[in-house]
Write a protein that holds these residues in place. Structure first.
Motif, short mmCIF file in Angstrom:
data_model
loop_
_atom_site.label_atom_id
_atom_site.label_comp_id
_atom_site.label_asym_id
_atom_site.label_seq_id
_atom_site.Cartn_x
_atom_site.Cartn_y
_atom_site.Cartn_z
N ARG A 1 36.02 41.19 33.96
CA ARG A 1 36.54 40.28 34.99
C ARG A 1 37.59 40.98 35.83
O ARG A 1 37.64 40.83 37.04
N LYS B 1 40.01 30.83 41.63
CA LYS B 1 39.87 30.65 40.19
C LYS B 1 38.41 30.44 39.79
O LYS B 1 37.99 30.81 38.71
N ASP B 2 37.64 29.84 40.71
CA ASP B 2 36.25 29.55 40.37
C ASP B 2 35.50 30.81 40.00
O ASP B 2 34.61 30.80 39.15
N GLN C 1 50.47 35.53 33.82
CA GLN C 1 50.02 34.67 32.73
C GLN C 1 50.96 33.47 32.60
O GLN C 1 52.05 33.47 33.14
N THR C 2 50.48 32.48 31.89
CA THR C 2 51.33 31.32 31.65
C THR C 2 52.00 31.47 30.29
O THR C 2 51.32 31.68 29.30
N TYR D 1 36.55 33.41 38.36
CA TYR D 1 36.75 33.74 36.96
C TYR D 1 35.92 32.82 36.07
O TYR D 1 35.34 33.24 35.08
N GLU D 2 35.92 31.55 36.44
CA GLU D 2 35.22 30.59 35.61
C GLU D 2 33.73 30.89 35.60
O GLU D 2 33.11 30.92 34.54
N ARG E 1 37.22 40.11 29.43
CA ARG E 1 38.44 40.24 30.22
C ARG E 1 38.45 41.50 31.07
O ARG E 1 38.80 41.49 32.23
N ALA F 1 31.23 37.33 31.00
CA ALA F 1 31.98 38.56 31.30
C ALA F 1 33.30 38.55 30.54
O ALA F 1 34.01 37.55 30.53
N GLN G 1 47.75 35.50 43.18
CA GLN G 1 47.71 34.05 43.19
C GLN G 1 46.67 33.50 44.14
O GLN G 1 46.40 32.31 44.15
N SER G 2 46.10 34.38 44.97
CA SER G 2 45.10 33.88 45.90
C SER G 2 43.68 34.21 45.42
O SER G 2 42.73 33.96 46.14
N ALA H 1 51.88 38.34 44.41
CA ALA H 1 51.62 37.45 45.53
C ALA H 1 50.12 37.37 45.80
O ALA H 1 49.58 36.30 46.05
N VAL I 1 31.60 31.96 32.35
CA VAL I 1 30.37 31.28 31.95
C VAL I 1 29.26 32.30 31.75
O VAL I 1 28.48 32.22 30.82
#
Lengths: 304, 308
Positions: free
Chosen positions: A212, A196-197, A107-108, A199-200, A209, A207, A192-193, A189, A204
């Motif tokens: 997903r 991302k699309d 997470q950020t 999830y998006e 958390r 779905a 990170q691969s 590791a 939309v």
């Protein structure tokens, strides 16, 4: 010295055919000399009676050692069962906590870099050092339990390492402390691969958390999880540093794994023939379960 | 895929870290501004920080405990490392020969790391750039070697080093550590080499470089993160490993730090202060190395073996 062999002229003259063999030759020679040859000698001695303490019995044994292991040796089955228990509990818990930890530090948030460095740091710690640290924590006179007893939690004078009821979980906890970062690093590791699309698109489509995670993250991580659990299982099976120094296989042989039993037989007991046969059996068991695991999990399948 | 070389973790600030900000659904078009942001952002902060905080405690209390023992005077029961003393460090460093062990451990770690790197760089390059008939058997052998219990090979290895007259010399431990580190390093480094586009090398050949010079000038610089990751992996591994040193080295002036710790642990009445100080000496180098490489470790693995 290694890189000098494929000099410009040689590489061009013999073309690309000989060059790769020159390049792998140092690795091959080292592995032949120090892995393959010792392995073969273990195989050879497994068919021999070879005991420094009983030299009059030395000689060809055929399959005697193996028959004795499989039919007469209660200690073998006992230590094998303990090894299995150790591996399953350790790898299972390390995977669960490692996965959770990887998801959290993916997470950020402010201070993520330092948080990662801190939670991953036990990765670099050795088995003996882990023992050192946890001996200090578990010490009944000056460890954590003493301070807890001072404020009324628990009892004075209990050592978790000498009680057969608690020693297993005490060792599990210490190894967990060191083992979780391995999984967390590998899984992070791979996280990170994840495209991302995906999830998006899923967001939309509405779905949540959990869904997903179950339908995108987990399938994507599958190969990494299979490989890391396998590597770790083999590693935990073969790992002797921690248990050897923390419990010494005790109390009363309660925490003796198969490799510890082999080491005791071969090094302290001087019965090298029998220890070699035990090693061979352990290797076959590891190989069998690894292949079975890769088959069952359909490793490298079409998930990617 | 992208090369590991240029990948950095998306750590760097990109502004949108507002706590509890739920991104409005559907507003981010594909390829829009939200591309680099981690998408599972909508986790409530407390669900993040509570487990993370608990786990941090679990990780850090053991380290703190060791530090506490190492710096407080013998007999003190204070929970704060103050007033601090160096008596335990002086004791292990001089009386318990940790100064000598430290030198030996550094020597073993550096030598086996260099050996591992040279051998696995050559082999990894071959695996990444060539197809040759024995490639599959070689890969299979690398994989199989992972299942061999190193601890169970102590006796045959001991006999080999005895025949080579290398028992009680650091050379035996250096070789043994390097060899058992080889398969993993080879596979990891071949992954890194594969991530360097062959066209870069070929361009250098066209310019008249030989394969070796092209490798040194073009590929090697791009491999630096990989070499750092694999090299520190190898160093940490041999710094930590203790069975080979325990078995092959008999005289005290040859032993390494883990063996020294084991000796302290095995004493009849364990000197906890000295033990903790020895632990700190053992931990400091690897923790420092780790702090430098941990970010590369994450990207390194995603470039290396795990993804094949």
């Amino acid at each position: 010295m290694v890189l000098a062999v494929p000099s410009k002229r040689r590489a061009r003259a013999t073309g690309a055919r000989a060059l790769p063999y020159w390049l792998i030759s140092p690795a091959v020679l080292l592995m032949l000399g120090f892995i393959a040859y010792p392995m073969l000698s273990v195989l050879y001695y497994s068919l021999q009676h070879y005991n420094v303490a009983k030299p009059w019995r030395n000689g060809f044994a055929g399959l005697d050692n193996f028959r004795e292991i499989l039919t007469e040796d209660d200690l073998f089955w006992h230590t094998l069962a303990f090894s299995a228990q150790w591996v399953v509990v350790e790898v299972g818990l390390q995977l669960v906590f490692g996965l959770a930890l990887a998801l959290i530090v993916n997470q950020t948030f402010v201070g993520r870099g330092i948080a990662r460095a801190l939670v991953f740091s036990p990765w670099a710690v050795s088995g003996v050092l882990t023992t050192t640290i946890w001996i200090l924590l578990y010490n009944p006179a000056t460890g954590i339990s003493r301070y807890l007893a001072d404020i009324g939690i628990g009892e004075y004078g209990t050592s978790v390492l000498s009680d057969t009821g608690t020693v297993f979980w005490a060792a599990v906890l210490a190894e967990l402390w060191r083992g979780v970062p391995f999984f967390a690093i590998l899984i992070l590791a791979d996280l990170q691969s994840v495209p991302k699309d995906l999830y998006e698109a899923a967001s939309v489509d509405g779905a949540g958390r959990v869904r997903r995670f179950l339908h995108i993250t987990l399938p994507h991580l599958k190969n990494a999880i299979v490989l890391s659990t396998l590597l770790r299982a083999v590693w935990e099976f073969n790992n002797v540093d921690l248990l050897y120094t923390l419990t010494g296989g005790g109390p009363a042989g309660e925490t003796t794994t198969l490799p510890l039993y082999v080491a005791n037989t071969g090094i302290d007991g001087h019965d090298f023939g029998y220890a070699s046969a035990l090693t061979t059996v352990a290797f076959v068991i590891l190989l069998f379960f690894s292949i079975l695991y890769l088959r069952l999990s359909k490793f490298g399948g079409d998930d990617r | 895929m992208t090369t590991a070389v240029t990948t950095t973790t998306p750590d760097s600030g990109h502004g949108r870290t507002a706590p509890t900000a739920r991104p409005p659904r559907g507003r981010r078009g594909p390829g829009g501004g939200g591309r680099r942001r981690p998408v599972t952002d909508d986790v409530p902060r407390w669900q993040l920080f509570v487990p993370l905080g608990l786990y941090l405690l679990f990780t850090l209390i053991p380290f703190y405990w060791m530090l506490l023992y190492a710096v407080r005077p013998a007999g003190s029961r204070s929970l704060l490392p103050w007033p601090a003393t160096t008596e335990h460090f002086e004791k292990v460093w001089n009386e318990r020969s940790f100064g000598v062990f430290f030198q030996n451990s550094v020597l073993v770690g550096v030598a086996s790391m260099v050996m591992t790197l040279f051998v696995s760089l050559a082999g990894g390059y071959a695996l990444a750039r060539f197809s040759f008939r024995l490639k599959t058997p070689f890969l299979l052998a690398l994989l199989c070697s992972q299942f061999i219990p190193g601890a169970l090979m102590l006796v045959p290895l001991f006999e080999i080093f005895k025949n080579l007259q290398m028992i009680n010399s650091l050379g035996s431990v250096i070789i043994a550590e390097a060899v058992f580190q080889l398969p993993l390093s080879l596979i990891l480094l071949s992954g890194f080499v594969r991530n360097v586009p062959p066209s870069l090398e070929e361009a250098a050949w066209v310019d008249g470089c030989g394969r070796f010079r092209a490798f040194c000038a073009v590929v090697l610089p791009l491999l630096r993160p990989g070499l750092v990751a694999v090299g520190s992996f190898a160093f940490v591994h041999s710094w930590n490993h203790f069975l080979f040193a325990l078995m092959f080295l008999s005289s005290q002036d040859k032993q390494t730090i883990p063996v020294g710790l084991n000796t302290l642990l095995g004493a009849d009445s364990v000197d906890l202060g000295a033990l903790a100080a020895g632990g700190v000496v053992a931990a400091v180098p690897v923790v420092i190395i780790f702090a430098f490489i941990q970010r590369w470790l994450v990207t390194g693995f995603s470039a290396g073996a795990v993804k094949g």
